[in-house]
Scaffold this motif. Structure first.
Motif, PDB file in Angstrom:
ATOM      1  N   THR B   3     -36.658  53.880 -29.805  1.00  0.00           N
ATOM      2  CA  THR B   3     -35.753  52.916 -28.727  1.00  0.00           C
ATOM      3  C   THR B   3     -34.340  52.803 -28.786  1.00  0.00           C
ATOM      4  N   LYS B  37     -34.154  42.366 -17.905  1.00  0.00           N
ATOM      5  CA  LYS B  37     -34.746  43.710 -18.154  1.00  0.00           C
ATOM      6  C   LYS B  37     -33.982  44.278 -18.836  1.00  0.00           C
ATOM      7  N   GLY B  38     -32.907  43.832 -19.519  1.00  0.00           N
ATOM      8  CA  GLY B  38     -32.115  44.444 -20.362  1.00  0.00           C
ATOM      9  C   GLY B  38     -30.974  45.294 -19.969  1.00  0.00           C
ATOM     10  N   TYR B  39     -30.360  45.531 -18.919  1.00  0.00           N
ATOM     11  CA  TYR B  39     -29.456  46.359 -18.402  1.00  0.00           C
ATOM     12  C   TYR B  39     -28.309  45.621 -18.802  1.00  0.00           C
ATOM     13  N   VAL B 106     -34.388  54.381 -21.476  1.00  0.00           N
ATOM     14  CA  VAL B 106     -35.150  53.561 -22.493  1.00  0.00           C
ATOM     15  C   VAL B 106     -35.493  52.210 -21.679  1.00  0.00           C
ATOM     16  N   HIS B 108     -35.973  48.475 -22.065  1.00  0.00           N
ATOM     17  CA  HIS B 108     -35.324  47.657 -23.118  1.00  0.00           C
ATOM     18  C   HIS B 108     -36.511  46.521 -23.351  1.00  0.00           C
ATOM     19  N   GLY B 109     -36.290  45.733 -24.482  1.00  0.00           N
ATOM     20  CA  GLY B 109     -37.225  44.630 -24.851  1.00  0.00           C
ATOM     21  C   GLY B 109     -38.473  45.142 -25.686  1.00  0.00           C
ATOM     22  N   TRP B 111     -38.297  45.842 -28.507  1.00  0.00           N
ATOM     23  CA  TRP B 111     -37.968  45.609 -30.185  1.00  0.00           C
ATOM     24  C   TRP B 111     -36.915  44.568 -30.026  1.00  0.00           C
TER      25      TRP B 111
END
Ligand code: SF4
Ligand code: SF4
Lengths: 128, 284
Positions: B3, B37-39, B106, B108-109, B111
């Motif tokens: 990841t 959402k990690g972007y 990927v 995200h989130g 880990w």
């Protein structure tokens, strides 16, 4: 000289930055006309040695202003990802401890106030 | 560490030319959902240039409102335009997520990014962290300089190694308090005993001593009733107690400690690695 570039960190994977501060800062950036970068979590990007950190660290003409957390943490997160920040061209605004209003004001200042720590700084012990 | 090496998406909020202006509140709501959402997002100057994304695709979000949606100029640019006219933030996020799946970028989130960050202004390369950590997080580079390497092997929320560093050089930026969170180090921090934990506590000594004492006491009192469930319960109680003593080492970390023999073996290996890097022992 051009205005400092702006980078905002959302500290997505922890609750250490007050939510109200993050919201107020992001809302301010969105309502203004200036360009900016917003990342979900600089810690995650550092862990993945994300190549985008090189671009984000580039001080360009006017330096970089980063709204995130403690300057010492930000400095070494970039460095450990192989994208060191240029000490005298970076100002870190600490959303963990500074009030949102102070950060919003700092974001609008034309001049950069570099504040990355350099060397082994230790604060005086306070008498207790 | 898959990841951490997979490609990512870069999202650009496009306006100017054929796309209309993003109103402030719409931009805020859409960005908030995508950041969650990690972007990584870019809001360029209208019509401004954006350099290509280094590891994955750039997705341009625009309110095209019936105007022609641009085609990617060059497929090698890995750029994609998405028309999100009038969409609420959640719907935009769904569209981006669908694109992420197609682009095999990927998610995200999965880990929590919890890992040691070394302040090399303070670090003296003493290797205490390397000889302390049983999970193989630390290593050295070609110059024999300490490095945090296997970041996803670090135990989430455990700041223990920062407490064995004599220079307070190890940070966990998501930790609750200073100086471990990156706040300035004070003289008092360096001298304060509670900053430090007894290495033997995590290397097994204290844990197993406590366990043995308790289990011997229990044996003499309840020898007939003992079974493996009770032993486990005792171990849990004992480790919970230890977790209280060491304050912030999470219980799961203590619970996942390997057997005493395994701990002793790993500790010796780590000690030897550190000694080798310090030039005190020949290579094995
Ligand atoms: S750099 Fe600081 S603000 Fe950003 S994710 Fe890490 S701890 Fe949070
Ligand atoms: S224990 Fe601290 S000073 Fe020693 S090598 Fe590790 S980070 Fe550096």
């Amino acid at each position: 000289m051009s205005a400092p570039r702006i980078l905002y960190c959302h500290c997505n994977y922890a609750q250490v930055v007050p939510r109200e501060t993050k919201e107020a800062v992001l809302r301010h950036l969105c309502s203004g006309g200036a360009a900016f970068e917003a990342v979900a979590d600089l810690c995650e990007m550092s862990a993945r040695k994300d190549g985008a950190l090189q671009r984000l660290a580039d001080p360009n003409g006017g330096g970089v202003r980063i709204a995130a957390c403690f300057p010492r943490a930000v400095k070494w997160l970039f460095a450990s990802a192989g994208a060191p920040l240029t000490s005298d061209r970076v100002e870190v605004l600490n959303m963990r401890v500074q009030p949102a209003q102070e950060i919003v004001e700092a974001l609008g200042r034309p001049e950069l106030r570099p504040n990355l720590p350099s060397g082994k700084e230790t604060t005086e012990s306070s008498p207790s | 560490m898959s990841t951490l090496t997979e490609p990512t998406l870069r999202i650009v909020f496009f306006e100017g030319e054929t796309a209309s202006h993003w109103p402030g509140e719409t931009l805020f709501e859409t960005m908030s959902v995508l950041l969650g959402k990690g972007y990584a997002l870019t809001r360029p100057q209208p019509g401004g240039r954006v350099s290509p994304h280094d590891r994955g695709e750039t997705v341009w979000l625009g309110q095209f409102e019936g105007a022609v949606v641009p085609e990617p100029m060059d497929r090698a640019d890995r750029a994609r335009f998405l028309d999100v006219s009038g969409m609420p933030a959640e719907a935009v996020a769904e569209k981006v997520e669908a694109r992420r799946g197609e682009a095999k970028a990927v998610e995200h989130g999965l880990w929590k990014p919890w890992f040691p960050v070394i302040d090399y202004d303070r670090c003296t390369n003493c290797m205490q962290c390397l000889s302390f950590c049983l999970f193989g997080v630390y290593g050295v580079d070609e110059q024999q300089k300490i490095q945090a390497q296997n970041l996803d092997q670090c135990k989430t929320n455990c700041p223990a190694c920062s407490r064995v560093c004599p220079e307070a050089a190890i940070m966990f930026p998501k930790y609750k308090s200073g100086p471990i969170n990156g706040d300035q180090v004070s003289d008092a921090d360096l001298n304060r005993e509670k900053m430090k934990i007894d290495i033997s506590a995590l290397l097994g000594g204290d844990v197993y001593d406590m366990l043995r004492t308790r289990s011997e006491r229990a044996k003499s009192r309840f020898s007939k009733e003992r079974d493996s469930d009770k032993a486990l319960a005792e171990r849990q109680k004992c480790l919970t107690k230890l977790a209280q003593l060491t304050a912030d080492v999470p219980r799961e970390v203590l619970m996942s400690l390997p057997s005493p023999e395994e701990i002793a073996r790993k500790a010796e290996e780590a000690r030897q690695r550190a000694a080798r890097h310090l030039g005190q022992m020949p290579e094995a």
